[in-house]
Write a protein that holds these residues in place. Structure first.
Motif, PDB file in Angstrom:
ATOM      1  N   LYS A 112       0.852  -1.186   0.000  1.00 20.69           N
ATOM      2  CA  LYS A 112       0.000   0.000   0.000  1.00 20.69           C
ATOM      3  C   LYS A 112       0.891   1.241   0.000  1.00 20.69           C
ATOM      4  O   LYS A 112       1.874   1.303   0.731  1.00 20.69           O
ATOM      5  N   ILE A 114       1.109   5.783  -0.453  1.00 19.76           N
ATOM      6  CA  ILE A 114       0.451   7.076  -0.273  1.00 19.76           C
ATOM      7  C   ILE A 114       1.240   8.113  -1.070  1.00 19.76           C
ATOM      8  O   ILE A 114       2.454   8.218  -0.931  1.00 19.76           O
ATOM      9  N   ARG A 116       1.999  11.969  -1.481  1.00 21.60           N
ATOM     10  CA  ARG A 116       1.894  13.119  -0.584  1.00 21.60           C
ATOM     11  C   ARG A 116       2.597  14.329  -1.183  1.00 21.60           C
ATOM     12  O   ARG A 116       3.758  14.255  -1.543  1.00 21.60           O
ATOM     13  N   GLU A 129      -2.992  14.238   0.300  1.00 27.08           N
ATOM     14  CA  GLU A 129      -2.647  12.823   0.275  1.00 27.08           C
ATOM     15  C   GLU A 129      -3.617  12.079  -0.631  1.00 27.08           C
ATOM     16  O   GLU A 129      -4.808  12.347  -0.610  1.00 27.08           O
ATOM     17  N   ARG A 131      -4.592   8.277  -1.006  1.00 25.41           N
ATOM     18  CA  ARG A 131      -4.422   6.968  -0.362  1.00 25.41           C
ATOM     19  C   ARG A 131      -5.081   5.871  -1.193  1.00 25.41           C
ATOM     20  O   ARG A 131      -5.741   6.151  -2.175  1.00 25.41           O
ATOM     21  N   CYS A 133      -3.500   3.468  -2.799  1.00 24.64           N
ATOM     22  CA  CYS A 133      -2.685   3.100  -3.952  1.00 24.64           C
ATOM     23  C   CYS A 133      -1.918   1.813  -3.654  1.00 24.64           C
ATOM     24  O   CYS A 133      -1.680   1.478  -2.498  1.00 24.64           O
ATOM     25  N   CYS A 149      -1.534   4.856  -8.289  1.00 28.44           N
ATOM     26  CA  CYS A 149      -1.970   6.093  -7.650  1.00 28.44           C
ATOM     27  C   CYS A 149      -2.075   7.195  -8.704  1.00 28.44           C
ATOM     28  O   CYS A 149      -1.079   7.496  -9.366  1.00 28.44           O
ATOM     29  N   GLU A 163       3.146   2.766   3.721  1.00 26.16           N
ATOM     30  CA  GLU A 163       2.256   3.074   4.854  1.00 26.16           C
ATOM     31  C   GLU A 163       3.017   3.427   6.126  1.00 26.16           C
ATOM     32  O   GLU A 163       2.514   4.163   6.956  1.00 26.16           O
TER      33      GLU A 163
END
Length: 167
Positions: A112, A114, A116, A129, A131, A133, A149, A163
């Protein structure tokens, strides 16, 4: 980052991109944040970069200048679109930097992720963010990490984190 760039038609302007401090004195960002959208930029000339903590010079008072130490060329084949900038003052000593994840794209497959960053088009300067992805493994052409993502407009150059917060 904010710096002078040239677009695909040769027009001059200001390039704005997210960047990630990944060591005391180094930034990681997209090549187009340094040289613009020209796929074959003149790398023999200096491309100075100004790094601002936030989304615009008017809102954020801390500016640090730097120079690229690596600029990749973007191609239709999909070469890595990244540059590394060395800062004149080591911002990482003041603000810190994320721990790096040294797993290969194949090892990260299924993890997983993120995305940012700060959208320069927004005026609040808040970190956005994306999330939900997942790492898809290695790109067959570049061997770089592929992920599902969506890069929202304005978030180009943003960091992709696991994560547990590793870059």
């Amino acid at each position: 980052t904010q710096n002078p760039v040239v677009d695909e038609e040769g027009n001059r302007g200001i390039g704005i991109s997210n960047a990630v401090v990944f060591s005391p004195c180094l930034l990681l960002l997209n090549t187009h944040g340094v040289v613009g959208m020209d796929p074959m930029p003149d790398l023999t000339v200096d491309h100075p970069v100004s790094f601002f903590f936030g989304s615009s010079e008017g809102q954020f008072k801390w500016r640090i200048d730097g120079s690229p130490v690596h600029v990749s060329r973007r191609t239709a084949v999909g070469a890595h679109d990244f540059s590394v900038v060395e800062l004149q003052k080591c911002a990482g000593k003041r603000v810190g930097w994320p721990q790096l994840d040294f797993r290969t794209p194949s090892q990260l497959k299924g993890a997983k992720l993120i995305l940012r960053g700060v959208d320069p088009g927004k005026t609040d300067g808040k970190v956005s963010e994306v999330r939900g992805c997942r790492a898809l493994g290695a790109d067959p052409v570049t061997a770089g990490l592929k992920y599902n993502c969506p890069t929202e407009p304005g978030l180009s150059g943003s960091g992709v984190f696991t994560e547990d917060g590793k870059l």
